[in-house]
Design a protein around this motif. Structure first.
Motif, PDB file in Angstrom:
ATOM      1  N   VAL A 176       0.781  -1.229  -0.081  1.00 49.26           N
ATOM      2  CA  VAL A 176       0.003   0.147  -0.054  1.00 49.26           C
ATOM      3  C   VAL A 176       0.943   1.208   0.066  1.00 49.26           C
ATOM      4  O   VAL A 176       1.822   1.349   0.838  1.00 49.26           O
ATOM      5  N   TYR A 177       0.658   2.227  -0.858  1.00 48.60           N
ATOM      6  CA  TYR A 177       1.640   3.332  -0.919  1.00 48.60           C
ATOM      7  C   TYR A 177       0.589   4.664  -1.185  1.00 48.60           C
ATOM      8  O   TYR A 177      -0.466   4.557  -2.055  1.00 48.60           O
ATOM      9  N   ARG A 178       0.744   5.308   0.104  1.00 50.59           N
ATOM     10  CA  ARG A 178       0.083   6.708  -0.442  1.00 50.59           C
ATOM     11  C   ARG A 178       0.907   7.983  -0.063  1.00 50.59           C
ATOM     12  O   ARG A 178       1.681   8.095   0.953  1.00 50.59           O
ATOM     13  N   LEU A 179       0.767   8.781  -0.836  1.00 50.03           N
ATOM     14  CA  LEU A 179       1.410   9.898  -0.966  1.00 50.03           C
ATOM     15  C   LEU A 179       0.415  11.175  -0.543  1.00 50.03           C
ATOM     16  O   LEU A 179      -0.366  11.568  -1.378  1.00 50.03           O
ATOM     17  N   GLY A 180       0.431  11.508   0.741  1.00 47.61           N
ATOM     18  CA  GLY A 180      -0.426  12.807   1.024  1.00 47.61           C
ATOM     19  C   GLY A 180       0.332  14.024   0.770  1.00 47.61           C
ATOM     20  O   GLY A 180       1.328  14.197   0.012  1.00 47.61           O
ATOM     21  N   GLY A 181      -0.116  15.138   1.366  1.00 47.71           N
ATOM     22  CA  GLY A 181       0.347  16.407   1.150  1.00 47.71           C
ATOM     23  C   GLY A 181       1.719  16.689   1.555  1.00 47.71           C
ATOM     24  O   GLY A 181       2.404  17.497   0.900  1.00 47.71           O
ATOM     25  N   SER A 182       1.789  16.154   2.660  1.00 48.36           N
ATOM     26  CA  SER A 182       3.263  16.227   3.227  1.00 48.36           C
ATOM     27  C   SER A 182       3.822  15.181   3.739  1.00 48.36           C
ATOM     28  O   SER A 182       5.156  15.290   4.267  1.00 48.36           O
ATOM     29  N   THR A 183       3.442  13.983   3.534  1.00 44.66           N
ATOM     30  CA  THR A 183       3.955  12.736   4.098  1.00 44.66           C
ATOM     31  C   THR A 183       3.777  11.749   3.170  1.00 44.66           C
ATOM     32  O   THR A 183       2.766  11.801   2.124  1.00 44.66           O
ATOM     33  N   ALA A 184       4.771  10.473   3.096  1.00 47.17           N
ATOM     34  CA  ALA A 184       4.373   9.356   2.193  1.00 47.17           C
ATOM     35  C   ALA A 184       4.496   8.246   3.193  1.00 47.17           C
ATOM     36  O   ALA A 184       5.226   8.090   4.080  1.00 47.17           O
TER      37      ALA A 184
END
Length: 336
Positions: A176-184
């Protein structure tokens, strides 16, 4: 009509989705229907995660794209910090501010839907341990949201992709890979059966996110993203698996050209299919709503009536001890 509310509180914006109880002849038959987005803002489908206080003392989200000088943001990732956050002339613990935002979303969706949710599911960083989760639960209880279900972001992403038929419901390993606004955030998940999965490991990079990638040239964007993909591979190896042991890699949080860069980099490392969501920014909110569905709808609403949750936030003196290290978590089972 009964519904489950899923909430995704990010660094920049907050999203919400609902699963309605379907009637005969509707999608889902006589069970729960698919997850659908809820437009929280007057001019935008999302609201800013930054909180501000109005002249009459009401705590509301700041306007998307604008952070007044007196607004407070970044509280979700401060949950567990022994230092309170300054806001509106006072000091408040981060878990209380997170609960205040959740309360606002519940009341806003209640207003839109015309009735309270039968269950509220809130997504949180997958690496959180019992300390942070306990603080968040305490804050939610203070906001009359003690019936909330807490869902890891990793589980929310898997639930969303599984419901759409893009990921297996049992067997194999999922990245599972999630790239948020300021974190990965990257996670390794083992589905056991529908509604049950093991979170084998999770890790987060706090210095890489969409805010840093947006507007970069393709070469610069890929260079910034590459460490997050390397982290995903290292996480898999840390559990004794190889990159070819995964059944799929599921993406969330990024869209447009950035999603293409992420997909290409992951494909170069993982032989398994790299799966995108048509609405990647809503993936976690969708998955939270799906994960929160009870097998049988409760007889009554899960939350108390609209309230000024901020007024009952615990004072700074009631803050719990510092959070423990949570970059990685041990194996644990999550059940619906």
């Amino acid at each position: 009509m009964s519904y489950v509310l899923g909430i995704d509180i990010g660094v920049g914006t907050v999203k919400a989705a609902v699963c309605r109880l379907a009637g005969a002849g509707e999608p889902g038959g006589s069970g729960w229907g698919p997850a659908q987005p809820v437009s929280l803002g007057a001019r935008s489908p999302v609201v800013a995660s930054a909180l501000r206080m109005t002249a009459d003392g009401t705590v509301v989200p700041a306007e998307v794209g604008r952070h007044p000088a007196d607004a407070v943001a970044g509280y979700l990732h401060r949950v567990g910090d022994p230092l309170p956050m300054f806001f509106a002339g006072g000091y408040y613990p981060a878990h209380g501010l997170t609960a205040a935002m959740a309360r606002w979303v519940v009341d806003r969706v209640w207003e839109i839907m015309g009735e309270p949710p039968v269950r509220v599911a809130i997504a949180h960083p997958s690496g959180w341990g019992a300390g942070r989760l306990g603080l968040l639960q305490a804050g939610l209880a203070e906001a009359d949201l003690m019936g909330c279900v807490l869902v890891t972001r990793a589980r929310a992403v898997v639930e969303c992709h599984q419901a759409a038929g893009r990921a297996p419901t049992a067997g194999g390993l999922l990245g599972v890979y999630r790239l948020g606004g300021s974190t990965a955030e990257v996670s390794l998940v083992a589905p056991q059966q529908p509604g049950r999965m093991e979170l084998l490991a999770s890790a987060e990079l706090s210095d890489v996110g969409g805010f840093e990638v947006d507007g970069r040239t393709p070469a610069d964007a890929r260079a910034l993203i590459r460490p997050t993909v390397d982290l995903a591979a290292a996480l898999v190896h840390s559990r004794g698996y190889g990159t070819d042991d995964l059944s799929a890699v599921l993406i969330a949080g990024v869209d447009g050209a950035v999603c293409t860069y992420v997909s290409d980099l992951l494909t170069a490392v993982f032989p398994a299919p790299v799966v995108r969501d048509p609405q990647p920014r809503m993936t976690v909110a969708f998955g939270a709503a799906l994960a929160g569905r009870p097998p049988v709808p409760p007889a009554g609403p899960a939350v108390a009536g609209p309230t000024d949750a901020f007024a009952v936030l615990p004072a700074a003196s009631q803050i719990a001890p510092p959070r423990p290290p949570v970059n990685r978590v041990a194996v644990r089972a999550e059940t619906r």
